[in-house]
Write a protein that holds these residues in place. Structure first.
Motif, PDB file in Angstrom:
ATOM      1  N   LEU A  34      25.328  14.847  11.988  1.00 35.01           N
ATOM      2  CA  LEU A  34      25.175  14.999  13.437  1.00 35.01           C
ATOM      3  C   LEU A  34      24.037  14.110  13.951  1.00 35.01           C
ATOM      4  N   PHE A  38      24.367  11.327  16.847  1.00 37.04           N
ATOM      5  CA  PHE A  38      23.512  11.223  18.035  1.00 37.04           C
ATOM      6  C   PHE A  38      22.941   9.820  18.163  1.00 37.04           C
ATOM      7  N   TYR A  61      17.129  14.971  20.923  1.00 38.66           N
ATOM      8  CA  TYR A  61      18.240  15.473  20.103  1.00 38.66           C
ATOM      9  C   TYR A  61      18.032  15.157  18.631  1.00 38.66           C
ATOM     10  N   PHE A  69      17.377  22.769  13.771  1.00 38.96           N
ATOM     11  CA  PHE A  69      18.557  23.168  12.995  1.00 38.96           C
ATOM     12  C   PHE A  69      18.243  23.179  11.495  1.00 38.96           C
TER      13      PHE A  69
ATOM     14  N   VAL B  32      26.715  25.828  12.230  1.00 41.29           N
ATOM     15  CA  VAL B  32      27.622  24.685  12.387  1.00 41.29           C
ATOM     16  C   VAL B  32      28.367  24.794  13.706  1.00 41.29           C
ATOM     17  N   PHE B  34      27.074  25.962  16.412  1.00 38.14           N
ATOM     18  CA  PHE B  34      26.118  25.416  17.380  1.00 38.14           C
ATOM     19  C   PHE B  34      26.123  23.891  17.368  1.00 38.14           C
ATOM     20  N   MET B  35      26.193  23.310  16.156  1.00 43.40           N
ATOM     21  CA  MET B  35      26.235  21.840  16.079  1.00 43.40           C
ATOM     22  C   MET B  35      27.465  21.305  16.800  1.00 43.40           C
ATOM     23  N   CYS B  36      28.587  22.004  16.676  1.00 46.38           N
ATOM     24  CA  CYS B  36      29.808  21.541  17.352  1.00 46.38           C
ATOM     25  C   CYS B  36      29.656  21.648  18.864  1.00 46.38           C
ATOM     26  N   GLU B  38      26.843  21.249  20.401  1.00 39.46           N
ATOM     27  CA  GLU B  38      26.022  20.074  20.743  1.00 39.46           C
ATOM     28  C   GLU B  38      26.894  18.818  20.841  1.00 39.46           C
ATOM     29  N   LEU B  39      27.863  18.733  19.915  1.00 40.68           N
ATOM     30  CA  LEU B  39      28.797  17.602  19.930  1.00 40.68           C
ATOM     31  C   LEU B  39      29.551  17.551  21.253  1.00 40.68           C
TER      32      LEU B  39
END
Lengths: 165, 106
Positions: A34, A38, A61, A69, B32, B34-36, B38-39
Motif C-alpha cells: 500500500l 501511495f 499517507y 498501520f 486490511v 481499513f487499508m482497502c 484507504e485505497l
C-alpha cells in the motif's frame, strides 16, 4: 510520449500493488504494498500539476498513516504465521461479481462526462495558492477538520487506554 | 496540456476503487479492510484532482485540491479511531477476525 510512458508505468505499478494488497494474506506485506501504491499515486498527482497534494500524500499517507498501520499490526502480533487468516477468503464469487459490476458502472460514466477541455493552470497546485484559499474561502471547513482531528485523537486515546485505575 | 487523456486517469481511479471495494467485501482482517478503504479514498482523490485540472476558473481548480486535503485529514482521523477500536476488540476477544465479532447478530 514520455509523459504517456510515465503514466502507464505508474498506473501499472499502482494497479498491481492494489491487487497485491487484496491478494496478500500477510498484513505486513499488504501494508508495504500500500505504501508503494501511495507513492505511485503521488507521482500521478505530480503529473496532474498537484505538487502540494502529492507531497502531502507522501508525508501524511505513506509516512504517518502507514506507520500507524504497521505499528498496530506489530502491537497485535498479526504478522506471525499462525495469526494469518485462512485460505477461503479469496473465494467469494459474489464479492468479485459486485466489484466487477461497480467497475463497469463507474467506467460507463467515464466517457460520458468527459466533455470540453479548458486551460489547466500550473499555479493551482502550489502551496501558496492552496494555503491562501484554505485560510480565506475554506477557513470554516478547515476549522471543522481541525476539531475533528483533535476529537479523533482524544477519542482513540480514551478508547485504547487500559482501565486499571 | 497533459499528453495523457482525462479518461485514462478516471479509468485508473475506477479500477482502484473497485479493487478497494472488493477488498472490503473479501478480507476478514479489519486492518486490511481499513487499508482497502484507504485505497478507495485515494481513488476518489485521484478523480478530484483529474477534474480539478480541467475546471475553467482558478478558484474551482484550487477547490478540488482543497477538497483532497480535507479528505486526507478526515482519513487520518478515521484511521486513528478505527485502529483504537481494533486494539480494544483485540483486548476483549483475543481475536480481530470480523466474522467472530458478531454479538449484534445473535
Amino acid at each position: 510520449m514520455a509523459e504517456r510512458l510515465f503514466f502507464f508505468l505508474c498506473a501499472f505499478v499502482a494497479i498491481s500493488t492494489a491487487v497485491g494488497v487484496v491478494a496478500s494474506r500477510n498484513p505486513v506485506r499488504s501494508a508495504l504494498l500500500l505504501v508503494l501504491n501511495f507513492f505511485c499515486l503521488a507521482m500521478l498527482y505530480f503529473t496532474l500539476t498537484a505538487q502540494f497534494v502529492g507531497i502531502i500524500q507522501i508525508i501524511v499517507y505513506a509516512g504517518a498513516i502507514m506507520v500507524l498501520f504497521l505499528f498496530v499490526i506489530m502491537l497485535l502480533n498479526l504478522g506471525s504465521p499462525e495469526a494469518q487468516m485462512r485460505e477461503r477468503e479469496l473465494r467469494r464469487p459474489l464479492a468479485w461479481l459486485l466489484a466487477i459490476g461497480l467497475f463497469l458502472v463507474l467506467v460507463s460514466q467515464v466517457f460520458v462526462v468527459v466533455g470540453g477541455q479548458s486551460q489547466p493552470r500550473v499555479e493551482a497546485g502550489t502551496a501558496r495558492v492552496i494555503g491562501y484559499a484554505m485560510f480565506t474561502q475554506w477557513s470554516f471547513p478547515l476549522l471543522i477538520v481541525a476539531v475533528l482531528l483533535t476529537v479523533g485523537v482524544i477519542g482513540s486515546i480514551l478508547l485504547a487506554r487500559r482501565r486499571s485505575a | 496540456m497533459t499528453a495523457v487523456p482525462m479518461s485514462a486517469y478516471l479509468t485508473l481511479a475506477a479500477f482502484l476503487f473497485a479493487i478497494g471495494a472488493a477488498g472490503v467485501l473479501i478480507k476478514r482482517n479489519p486492518i486490511v479492510i481499513f487499508m482497502c478503504i484507504e485505497l478507495m479514498l485515494n481513488a476518489v482523490n485521484l478523480t478530484f484532482l483529474t477534474f480539478a485540472l480541467h475546471q475553467p476558473s482558478l478558484q474551482a481548480q484550487v477547490a478540488g485540491h482543497v477538497f483532497v486535503l480535507f479528505v486526507i485529514g478526515v482519513a487520518a482521523a478515521e484511521v486513528a479511531v478505527g485502529l483504537g477500536i481494533i486494539v480494544v476488540i483485540f483486548r476483549l476477544r483475543e481475536t480481530i477476525d470480523v466474522e467472530s465479532v458478531n454479538l449484534l447478530r445473535e
